[in-house]
Each structure stands twice: as C-alpha cells, then as structure tokens.
Enzyme design. Sequence first.
Site, mmCIF file in Angstrom:
data_model
loop_
_atom_site.group_PDB
_atom_site.id
_atom_site.type_symbol
_atom_site.label_atom_id
_atom_site.label_comp_id
_atom_site.label_asym_id
_atom_site.label_seq_id
_atom_site.Cartn_x
_atom_site.Cartn_y
_atom_site.Cartn_z
ATOM 1 N N HIS A 70 0.824 -1.212 0.000
ATOM 2 C CA HIS A 70 0.000 0.000 0.000
ATOM 3 C C HIS A 70 0.853 1.255 0.000
ATOM 4 O O HIS A 70 1.871 1.350 0.681
ATOM 5 C CB HIS A 70 -0.986 0.003 1.169
ATOM 6 C CG HIS A 70 -0.385 0.149 2.530
ATOM 7 N ND1 HIS A 70 -0.205 1.363 3.143
ATOM 8 C CD2 HIS A 70 0.047 -0.780 3.421
ATOM 9 C CE1 HIS A 70 0.311 1.182 4.341
ATOM 10 N NE2 HIS A 70 0.480 -0.105 4.538
ATOM 11 N N ASP A 187 6.339 2.322 6.218
ATOM 12 C CA ASP A 187 5.082 1.574 6.172
ATOM 13 C C ASP A 187 4.151 2.352 5.240
ATOM 14 O O ASP A 187 3.583 3.360 5.632
ATOM 15 C CB ASP A 187 4.495 1.463 7.583
ATOM 16 C CG ASP A 187 3.078 0.944 7.608
ATOM 17 O OD1 ASP A 187 2.694 0.250 6.656
ATOM 18 O OD2 ASP A 187 2.351 1.256 8.571
ATOM 19 N N GLU A 221 -5.195 1.176 2.656
ATOM 20 C CA GLU A 221 -4.876 0.162 3.660
ATOM 21 C C GLU A 221 -4.919 0.722 5.071
ATOM 22 O O GLU A 221 -5.384 0.050 6.000
ATOM 23 C CB GLU A 221 -3.497 -0.443 3.383
ATOM 24 C CG GLU A 221 -3.193 -1.704 4.169
ATOM 25 C CD GLU A 221 -2.625 -1.458 5.576
ATOM 26 O OE1 GLU A 221 -2.555 -2.413 6.358
ATOM 27 O OE2 GLU A 221 -2.250 -0.299 5.868
ATOM 28 N N GLU A 222 -4.438 1.936 5.261
ATOM 29 C CA GLU A 222 -4.358 2.500 6.608
ATOM 30 C C GLU A 222 -5.737 2.713 7.238
ATOM 31 O O GLU A 222 -5.844 2.882 8.449
ATOM 32 C CB GLU A 222 -3.585 3.819 6.602
ATOM 33 C CG GLU A 222 -2.098 3.697 6.260
ATOM 34 C CD GLU A 222 -1.284 2.966 7.320
ATOM 35 O OE1 GLU A 222 -1.864 2.553 8.345
ATOM 36 O OE2 GLU A 222 -0.073 2.812 7.126
ATOM 37 N N ASP A 242 4.038 -6.026 3.541
ATOM 38 C CA ASP A 242 3.862 -4.900 4.449
ATOM 39 C C ASP A 242 4.892 -5.038 5.563
ATOM 40 O O ASP A 242 5.513 -6.080 5.735
ATOM 41 C CB ASP A 242 2.436 -4.886 5.009
ATOM 42 C CG ASP A 242 1.963 -3.500 5.379
ATOM 43 O OD1 ASP A 242 2.816 -2.635 5.676
ATOM 44 O OD2 ASP A 242 0.740 -3.270 5.393
ATOM 45 N N HIS A 322 4.512 3.457 12.666
ATOM 46 C CA HIS A 322 3.547 4.551 12.760
ATOM 47 C C HIS A 322 4.111 5.749 13.521
ATOM 48 O O HIS A 322 3.354 6.562 14.062
ATOM 49 C CB HIS A 322 2.219 4.082 13.357
ATOM 50 C CG HIS A 322 1.381 3.336 12.366
ATOM 51 N ND1 HIS A 322 0.042 3.082 12.564
ATOM 52 C CD2 HIS A 322 1.692 2.788 11.162
ATOM 53 C CE1 HIS A 322 -0.429 2.421 11.521
ATOM 54 N NE2 HIS A 322 0.557 2.216 10.666
#
Length: 348
Positions: A70, A187, A221-222, A242, A322
């Site tokens: 993603h 990410d 995706e998030e 991922d 994150h």
Amino acid sequence: MSLPKVDETIELIKKLVEIPSPSGNTNEVISFVEGYLTDLEVETKRNRKGGLIATLPGEDQSNHRMLTAHVDTLGAMVKEIKPSGRLKLDLIGGYKYNAIEGEYCEIETASGKKFSGTILMHQTSVHVYKDAGKAERNQANMEVRVDEKVSSPEQVRELGIEVGDFVSLDPRVQVLDNGFIKSRHLDDKASVGILLQLIRSVKKGQVALPYTTHFLISNNEEIGYGGNSNITPETVEYLAVDMGAMGDGQTTDEYTASICVKDASGPYHYGLRKNLVRLAEENNIGYKLDIYPYYGSDASAAIRAGNDIVHGLVGPGIDSSHAYERTHKDSIEETTKLLWYYIQADLV
C-alpha cells in the site's frame, strides 16, 4: 536474470516517501507509480478506489497469484479552524498524537494550494504554560501553526484553507552510509519500492513466471479496506507485502525478512507460510517468524471481504512503526530475495 539492486530500491523508496499521500489523497503517488510501470511497458489499470493494478502474464493463465503493497500513509485532515487561526486536526490512520508533536506538515487545499505548518501542543511554551510537559497529547491540545500571517479563522479561509483539507507529515527521510534508512511512511512505501523493483527485474530479465501475477498498489490500507477488492476469481494466492513490526516480545528485526504467522485477524494460511519458510531456507535468505497482536493487512481485508484465497503476509522489519520509522538495506534485500523466489515458485 538478476535480482534487483538494493541501493536502487532504496533510492526509489526515498522518492516514494517524499510524495505526500495520506489515505484519501493518493493520486499524485499513484500517478508516479503508474508512470514508472508505463515506462516498463507493464499493463496497468486503476480501480474505482484509485488503487493501481499491474499484471504480468504467466505460463499458467488459469491460476493466478496476487501481491499487494500500500502506498497510502498516515496523515490528518483539518477538523476545525480555531479562533486563533490555528488548526485542529482529525487523524487519518492508527497512530497517536505524541508521534507527531513538533512535526513539520503540509496543508493542501481543495484547489491544490499547499501551505507549510508545524504540529504543536497548544501549551508548548514553557515560559507561559506551567503544565507544558504534563498536558495530554490529544485532539483538544494539539494544533497546527500555519506558516502565514494569520490570527483568525477569516484570515485562514482567505488563504483557501477549509475543514476537510488534507494534512501530510514531513517524512524527514535520510539514507545513511551504514545502510540504515529512516523516514516516516516506510510503512508501506518500503514494500512498494520492493515490488516495483521486482517487476522491473522480471521485465528487464524477461523472466517467465509460472502463473499470471497481479501487483496491487493499494491506497486505502491505513483505513482498513485497501486490498479487499479487484481480486480475480482465478487468484489462488494473495500475499500482502507490508512492514514487520518490532518491539518487546517480537522476533522481527531490521536485517531480515519478516514472515507473519498471525495478526489481529487470526492465523495466516499455514501452507503458504511453510512454503515461504522453505523458500527462505533453500535460498539462504534471512527471515524471522512473528505474530503482530495489533495489526491487520490488506490480506486480512481480502479474507474478511469473502475472497476464497490462500493469504499470507511478509515484509521488511520496521522499527517504531507509525512514528519516525527505520529499517536497514539488509531487510530490504532479504525481503526482495524472498519475493523473487516466491513469484517463480509453485502454488501451495
């Protein structure tokens, strides 16, 4: 026939993380990926959600496999223009306000204008606020200081800034001589870079794939549903690429490929997991098996959407997920090697 060069992959990752792409506002980075694949003469199409699907024909066209990574990232939206002219935020994706305190950001208006800002605590100044260090980092206390001469909602709106405008975070990407790359949004742009380089090597090397293989560059995706659609009925295996999450109790590191055996959605397909381990061991690829308790992938979303597929999850190990993330070229390289052998292997 040769594997992608890791230094070239890292340069591509650097370009990707420098393109703002919070979930919901990903057209610019999707266009970049589309152009990259068009130059390779790879067949692509966009789905209605704005994601991109690239297809490489294989010898067996009745059984397909799909890989996904993603390109959307964490970000925010303008929730409110405060009386002071500063902006209240609403977060996009699963992260905490403390992870962005002091971060430079960019506000993009609906007309496409972009303005610089900084995400700060309202009570930042220790010379004014006694509780500067103790106040909670939350939506009420965090705000964006816009780098313009504004001190009222009216002045902010004259710039064109309005509720619903996207706010992206400065990635602050650095590539170090010792192999580390640190940046926001590794990410999952590290994985996107890996897949794009993998496609490039297949095309340039005229590698004959055993099965028609689709590559979905997803863009939601998030927020939970990036890779849950556009899966052909012929698709047997669906592999999400991922990040591997690092921390206490985890085996994942920044130097090997991470193979996820279970996350918050439950166990991944046992047969596919064992096949990935076999490929790693037969080809001297460094890997770690791991469980991510607070994690879900595009493969999880695909299963929940009712797709009858064999699903798995692999990726490079990423520290401080994150937040301000970091990985090493060794992990990029080992993950690339695992995927290189995977796309040429038999289905489970």
